[in-house]
Structure formats: C-alpha cells, structure tokens
Design an enzyme around this catalytic site. Structure first.
Site, short mmCIF file in Angstrom:
data_model
loop_
_atom_site.label_atom_id
_atom_site.label_comp_id
_atom_site.label_asym_id
_atom_site.label_seq_id
_atom_site.Cartn_x
_atom_site.Cartn_y
_atom_site.Cartn_z
N LYS A 92 -6.65 -4.86 -3.15
CA LYS A 92 -7.29 -5.51 -2.00
C LYS A 92 -8.33 -4.57 -1.38
O LYS A 92 -8.08 -3.37 -1.25
CB LYS A 92 -6.23 -5.93 -0.98
CG LYS A 92 -5.43 -4.79 -0.38
CD LYS A 92 -4.29 -5.34 0.47
CE LYS A 92 -3.51 -4.28 1.19
NZ LYS A 92 -4.22 -3.56 2.23
N GLU B 252 -4.62 -0.77 -1.41
CA GLU B 252 -5.93 -0.86 -0.75
C GLU B 252 -6.89 0.08 -1.49
O GLU B 252 -6.52 1.22 -1.80
CB GLU B 252 -5.81 -0.43 0.71
CG GLU B 252 -7.13 -0.54 1.47
CD GLU B 252 -7.04 -0.14 2.94
OE1 GLU B 252 -5.92 0.02 3.47
OE2 GLU B 252 -8.12 0.02 3.56
N CYS C 126 -2.06 -2.40 7.84
CA CYS C 126 -2.03 -3.34 6.71
C CYS C 126 -0.81 -4.25 6.72
O CYS C 126 -0.88 -5.40 6.27
CB CYS C 126 -2.18 -2.59 5.40
SG CYS C 126 -3.85 -1.91 5.26
N ASP D 198 0.79 -1.25 0.00
CA ASP D 198 0.00 0.00 0.00
C ASP D 198 0.82 1.30 0.00
O ASP D 198 0.43 2.28 0.67
CB ASP D 198 -0.95 0.01 1.21
CG ASP D 198 -1.93 -1.13 1.21
OD1 ASP D 198 -1.91 -1.95 0.28
OD2 ASP D 198 -2.72 -1.23 2.17
C1 C5J Z 1 -3.12 0.67 5.57
C2 C5J Z 1 -4.83 1.93 6.70
N1 C5J Z 1 -2.64 0.44 4.35
N2 C5J Z 1 -3.99 2.38 7.62
N3 C5J Z 1 -4.38 1.17 5.66
O1 C5J Z 1 -2.44 0.46 6.55
O2 C5J Z 1 -6.00 2.23 6.74
#
Ligand code: C5J
Length: 225
Positions: free
Chosen positions: A131, A74, A164, A26
């Site tokens: 995802k 994400e 994540c 991400d």
């Molecule tokens: C991730 C989040 N990628 N913090 N998403 O950690 O919402």
C-alpha cells in the site's frame, strides 16, 4: 466454520471464523528495527517490540484454525512515482523516503527494510498487500480480496495504532467491515497515542470497531481445538 464469542469492548461479539480474517498491518523492518523509516523520523523503535510476541501468538492460532491471514506493507515504487511529494519531503533529506539507509532505500518496495519482520513472516499462501498510503484500502485490492472471500470481520494487529491501524479501521468501517482491534498486538512510538487510538475506535458504542486483547481471543480460539 465455527462461531466464537469474543470478549471485547464495548460489548462481547459473536464471530463466525469462516467469514473473519486476521489483518496484520505494516509489521515491517522499516518501522520496527533501527535504521529504518520509523527511526529516520526520530522515533524510538523499541517501543513497537512489545506487540511482536502477542501478534505472533495470534498469527499462529489463526493459521492453526485455517483463518485467512492478510499482511500489509507500506512503501513505494523505486522511482517514487506513487509517493506524494508532501509525504517524501519530510525530515532530513539524507534520511527520508527513498534515501539510502542501513536496510536499503527507506520505505521502498523490494528493499530489506520494507519487508516484514522475520517473527511474523508471511507464508507463501498468505496475501501481502503493498500500500502506498496509511490506509490499507487506499489504492489496493484489499476490498476486492475480502469481498471475493466473503469476509465480514477483521481482527486487526499492527503498527502504528494511531496511524496505519486507525486509518485502515476507519476505511474498513465505512465499507461495512466489522473490525476487532487487538490492543496488545498493536503499538505506537507514543504510548498516549496508542491509548487514544484504541479509545477512539471503541467510543460511542464502537463507532469504528471493537477492542480486545490477544488473551481473550486466544482463549476463545482454544475452545475450537
Ligand atoms: C504506519 C506510519 N504504518 N506511522 N506508518 O503507521 O507512518
């Protein structure tokens, strides 16, 4: 390919580079740049920048030895049909998932903010996993991809450490994949959560995985050159 010894905690590891992959979680504009999802949730996104240069070094070193590199993003479909209402209905309605922001609709696939930052942009042959959740195995074909290629070890980078990255490492561990998390290639909006996230992974003899830094890994990879 080649066998490496990687200094890591709780113990050094022997890794076959042919069955290892670099998984970059991400590293998207929505999390790292102003005007995206991270900032919409009230976070100081500049805190994530420190992870970019070491992550880039590891990415280029992995590419150099031909290690499989997989990126994740994400995000959600434009109609939000894959986004749980619980996740969407958080924060200011004008500034939440699906709302329009300076980088397009927040956390929506295909929008500029959803894309990976230019410094770490995937090459054409590097798989990108889209995802809908925190974990990269949830509702994706990541596991299939890893099993098809005989991968048993993941070097893990990305953001955020406690969300994540941690969720993915836990999912990977339950599926029998060994994770080696690169501490300086991960970051959090909360430094204390970054530290706690790493501590939880390597505790109890490496209950979810191992932790090392980019430097020890790069040093090991340099022995292959
Ligand atoms: C991730 C989040 N990628 N913090 N998403 O950690 O919402």
């Amino acid at each position: 390919m080649a066998r490496l010894t990687v200094e890591s905690e709780p113990a050094p590891l022997s890794v076959d580079t042919g069955t290892a992959a670099l998984l970059i979680i991400d590293m998207q504009r929505d999390f790292l740049e102003p005007g995206g999802f991270g900032e919409a949730l009230g976070n100081d996104v500049s805190r994530l920048q420190a992870a970019v240069p070491p992550c880039r070094e590891v990415l280029f070193a992995a590419r150099k030895i031909g290690m499989l590199v997989i990126h994740t993003r994400e995000g959600h479909r434009a109609d939000l049909s894959d986004a749980p209402p619980l996740k969407v209905e958080r924060g200011d309605p004008n500034n939440r998932i699906g709302a329009r922001g300076p980088m397009g609709r927040i956390l929506i696939r295909g929008e500029p903010g959803h894309d990976i930052i230019p410094e770490l942009y995937p090459l054409r042959d590097e798989p990108v996993i889209d995802k809908p959740g925190k974990g990269a195995f949830y509702q994706t074909d990541l596991e299939l991809m890893l099993r098809n290629r005989g991968i048993d070890t993941l070097f893990v980078c990305g953001v955020t450490t406690e969300v994540c990255v941690n969720t993915t490492v836990r999912e990977a561990n339950d599926r029998g994949f060994r994770c080696i998390v690169l501490s300086d290639c991960c970051a959090s909006y909360f430094p204390q959560f970054h530290e706690a996230g790493l501590a939880m992974i390597k505790a109890q003899g490496g209950i979810f995985g191992s932790v090392t830094g980019s430097k020890p890994l790069l040093k090991s990879l340099a022995t292959l050159a």
